[in-house]
Design an enzyme around this catalytic site. Sequence first.
Site, mmCIF file in Angstrom:
data_model
loop_
_atom_site.group_PDB
_atom_site.id
_atom_site.type_symbol
_atom_site.label_atom_id
_atom_site.label_comp_id
_atom_site.label_asym_id
_atom_site.label_seq_id
_atom_site.Cartn_x
_atom_site.Cartn_y
_atom_site.Cartn_z
ATOM 1 N N SER A 165 0.734 -1.113 -0.090
ATOM 2 C CA SER A 165 -0.052 0.117 -0.020
ATOM 3 C C SER A 165 0.867 1.160 0.011
ATOM 4 C CB SER A 165 -0.923 0.063 1.087
ATOM 5 O OG SER A 165 -1.819 0.840 1.033
ATOM 6 N N GLU A 259 -9.757 -4.172 -6.041
ATOM 7 C CA GLU A 259 -9.174 -3.012 -5.358
ATOM 8 C C GLU A 259 -9.212 -1.863 -6.192
ATOM 9 O OE1 GLU A 259 -5.156 -2.980 -3.466
ATOM 10 O OE2 GLU A 259 -5.074 -5.165 -3.996
#
Length: 314
Positions: A165, A259
């Site tokens: 991330s 995502e």
Amino acid sequence: MKYHSLLPRERTERLNKRLTDGMMAALKTIHSATSPDSMAPSDLNRQRMGQEVLGRLISPPIGFSWEPFTHHQLPMAWVRPQRGHQRRQVILYCHGGGYTSGNLGYARVLAAKMSAATGRETLAFQYRLAPEHPYPAALEDAVTAWDYLMHLGYGARDVIVAGDSAGGNLALELTLRLKERGRFLPGRLVLFSPWTDLAASGESYVSARDLDPMLTTNYIHAVRQAYAPGANWSDPHLSPLFADLHGFPPTLIHVGAREILRDDATRLADKLRQAEVPCVLRIWPDMWHVFQMFPLKSAGEAMEHMAAFLQQMD
């Protein structure tokens, strides 16, 4: 006979689906309970506590030592496999959390999983968080961690820089900083669901909006403002997707199909290949942001895939 021989496989698939669905429901509950879109001090504190709890709930693998210490006021920790392991190469791990949350406790899960899968020691570090410490504080801390490994005598090419991330963003920005300063670069990059485009210009920010149980565009907008207030989000020093990636090390990218950051990963892979950088991209069906943390079959497969990628260094 054929019917009965299929039953164990069917049961396994059904169990995996129930586990995946249960994980997604839990993630949505945690996500909504911790006010992730707000950077108000009370909400941010709840978010940080929620992420720490998440790290504690997900048991890391056994068979490793956890050795925390402080170097130049930077909290760090070594993860060392207790079995015989590879000592020449090391993983430098940059944890996620949108640059506004995350700590060594949260980092412990993925750090231990990577060490267990690869037989390499992993160094995790707890960089300073925004909004109290905006850009470039986290990057400066990453350089401190890198310099610590160089001081220990590791060769740059024997260091794998990994990140998930925002940690994936940090891994890329660390590599860019080293390149711009004319320093040797790491031997490999390993990126799990990397955040590469703070401008949020990818199509998946819209198409995966209702599929993603972890992230929202509002969250992205909130944490980027906390990290670099009023910045140009397309600045390559914030969004490595727009950087000159020539000369970067071979890179592995994992991303989940569900995502909103999916295009952050796929577009980065395209840019790396255009820059003639060896790149392996794998999109995991039905998976969410940094699914590698969780006790899932796909997470185990992802660790095996990463280990196979790194075997090319041996």
